[in-house]
Write a protein that holds these residues in place. Structure first.
Motif, PDB file in Angstrom:
ATOM      1  N   ASP A 179      64.601 -37.020  -0.389  1.00 45.16           N
ATOM      2  CA  ASP A 179      62.976 -36.529  -0.562  1.00 45.16           C
ATOM      3  C   ASP A 179      62.290 -37.836  -0.372  1.00 45.16           C
ATOM      4  O   ASP A 179      61.143 -37.728   0.158  1.00 45.16           O
ATOM      5  CB  ASP A 179      62.905 -36.071  -2.037  1.00 45.16           C
TER       6      ASP A 179
ATOM      7  N   GLY B  17      62.191 -38.526   3.146  1.00 50.17           N
ATOM      8  CA  GLY B  17      61.078 -37.598   3.727  1.00 50.17           C
ATOM      9  C   GLY B  17      59.995 -37.954   3.768  1.00 50.17           C
ATOM     10  O   GLY B  17      59.113 -37.970   4.706  1.00 50.17           O
ATOM     11  N   ILE B  18      59.471 -38.241   2.444  1.00 53.35           N
ATOM     12  CA  ILE B  18      57.987 -38.710   2.339  1.00 53.35           C
ATOM     13  C   ILE B  18      57.655 -39.899   3.470  1.00 53.35           C
ATOM     14  O   ILE B  18      56.588 -39.970   4.102  1.00 53.35           O
ATOM     15  CB  ILE B  18      57.630 -39.202   0.800  1.00 53.35           C
TER      16      ILE B  18
ATOM     17  N   LEU C 191      59.343 -41.069   6.132  1.00 50.34           N
ATOM     18  CA  LEU C 191      59.494 -41.013   7.551  1.00 50.34           C
ATOM     19  C   LEU C 191      58.298 -39.894   8.079  1.00 50.34           C
ATOM     20  O   LEU C 191      57.877 -40.110   9.025  1.00 50.34           O
ATOM     21  CB  LEU C 191      60.895 -40.417   7.872  1.00 50.34           C
ATOM     22  N   ASP C 192      57.916 -38.958   7.136  1.00 48.54           N
ATOM     23  CA  ASP C 192      56.857 -37.971   7.528  1.00 48.54           C
ATOM     24  C   ASP C 192      55.644 -38.743   7.786  1.00 48.54           C
ATOM     25  O   ASP C 192      54.977 -38.582   8.860  1.00 48.54           O
ATOM     26  CB  ASP C 192      56.631 -36.775   6.470  1.00 48.54           C
ATOM     27  N   LYS C 193      55.181 -39.745   6.997  1.00 47.29           N
ATOM     28  CA  LYS C 193      54.082 -40.552   6.686  1.00 47.29           C
ATOM     29  C   LYS C 193      54.149 -41.372   8.253  1.00 47.29           C
ATOM     30  O   LYS C 193      53.205 -41.549   8.998  1.00 47.29           O
ATOM     31  CB  LYS C 193      53.840 -41.312   5.778  1.00 47.29           C
TER      32      LYS C 193
ATOM     33  N   HIS D 158      55.857 -40.895  10.911  1.00 41.42           N
ATOM     34  CA  HIS D 158      55.557 -40.027  12.236  1.00 41.42           C
ATOM     35  C   HIS D 158      54.067 -39.533  12.434  1.00 41.42           C
ATOM     36  O   HIS D 158      53.825 -39.258  13.594  1.00 41.42           O
ATOM     37  CB  HIS D 158      56.765 -38.937  12.201  1.00 41.42           C
ATOM     38  N   ASP D 159      53.542 -39.491  11.386  1.00 37.35           N
ATOM     39  CA  ASP D 159      52.129 -38.565  11.447  1.00 37.35           C
ATOM     40  C   ASP D 159      51.216 -39.791  11.683  1.00 37.35           C
ATOM     41  O   ASP D 159      50.176 -39.612  12.307  1.00 37.35           O
ATOM     42  CB  ASP D 159      51.655 -38.154  10.115  1.00 37.35           C
ATOM     43  N   SER D 160      51.786 -40.963  11.682  1.00 32.49           N
ATOM     44  CA  SER D 160      50.665 -42.077  11.674  1.00 32.49           C
ATOM     45  C   SER D 160      50.698 -43.098  13.406  1.00 32.49           C
ATOM     46  O   SER D 160      50.078 -43.607  13.753  1.00 32.49           O
ATOM     47  CB  SER D 160      50.487 -43.081  10.669  1.00 32.49           C
TER      48      SER D 160
ATOM     49  N   ARG E 281      67.007 -37.428  11.521  1.00 36.88           N
ATOM     50  CA  ARG E 281      65.489 -38.052  11.710  1.00 36.88           C
ATOM     51  C   ARG E 281      65.503 -39.279  12.884  1.00 36.88           C
ATOM     52  O   ARG E 281      64.741 -39.714  12.973  1.00 36.88           O
ATOM     53  CB  ARG E 281      64.884 -38.580  10.469  1.00 36.88           C
TER      54      ARG E 281
END
Length: 210
Positions: free
Chosen positions: A128, A131-132, A134-136, A138-140, A169
């Motif tokens: 988890d 995930g937080i 890597l998501d950030k 890839h969003d940035s 990922r």
């Protein structure tokens, strides 16, 4: 240098010993500690990021995860010994805030060709937490198709679930911390990890395409 007859001692010329018998900076950090000073303040850092934003080359990103479950005796890194996963999650959210600040200053320079997670022990994070983070990221940022994604692994705490997730990922390179396989040395440095334990992690990394 030459080995002695019993192969248990190394004969080093006294002049060589005197030459290197002096303090020096840790070679694993750059810039090295002696060049750091209070002269570089937050405004200078913000200005440097803005100037870097004018460059069109892809970025190399590094995220430092400072947590460890136990400190190795030889360690000189910036670490925090803890067993509380909640502290790591809180830290990851702080990294997310810093990413927002950094991308705001970099402007349009968002292409990334390299990502490295170091520590401490990055696999202190659970799936988890990864995930937080890597998501950030890839969003940035915009990760190139052939982006090298690497991570430092501690064979003692890394789980198959974590490796499966990282591979999913896009992680494709791993650095396994191994100082020595001699059991006496491992005991002396506080890093006990039999060769069989390292082989298990290495085999799974290879199977996942690292």
């Amino acid at each position: 240098m030459t080995m002695s007859a019993n192969q248990n001692q190394t004969n080093v010329p006294i002049d060589l010993l005197k030459k290197y018998d002096r303090p020096g900076p840790r070679y694993t950090s750059y810039p090295t500690a002696p060049v750091w000073s209070e002269d570089v303040q937050a405004d200078a850092y913000r200005s440097a990021l803005k100037n870097a934003g004018a460059d069109s080359r892809p970025l190399a990103l590094y995220c430092h995860i400072p947590f460890c479950r136990k400190r190795c005796f030889y360690c000189g890194c910036n670490t925090c010994v803890s067993n509380e996963q909640s502290r790591a999650t809180e830290y990851v959210r702080a990294i997310a805030d810093e990413i927002d600040t950094t991308t705001g200053l970099l402007g349009r320079r968002t292409a990334v060709s390299q990502l490295h997670l170091g520590g401490g022990t990055p696999t202190f994070l659970d799936v988890d937490g990864f995930g937080i983070l890597l998501d950030k990221l890839h969003d940035s940022f915009e990760f190139e198709a052939e982006c090298e994604k690497s991570i430092e692994l501690d064979p003692r705490v890394t789980t198959p679930e974590q490796l499966d997730f990282l591979a999913s990922r896009g992680f494709n390179r791993a650095s396994l911390g191994v100082q020595d396989f001699d059991p006496d040395v491992q005991d002396a440095i506080g890093r006990v990890q039999p060769v069989e334990q390292v082989q298990v992690i290495l085999k799974q990394c290879r199977q996942l395409g690292f």
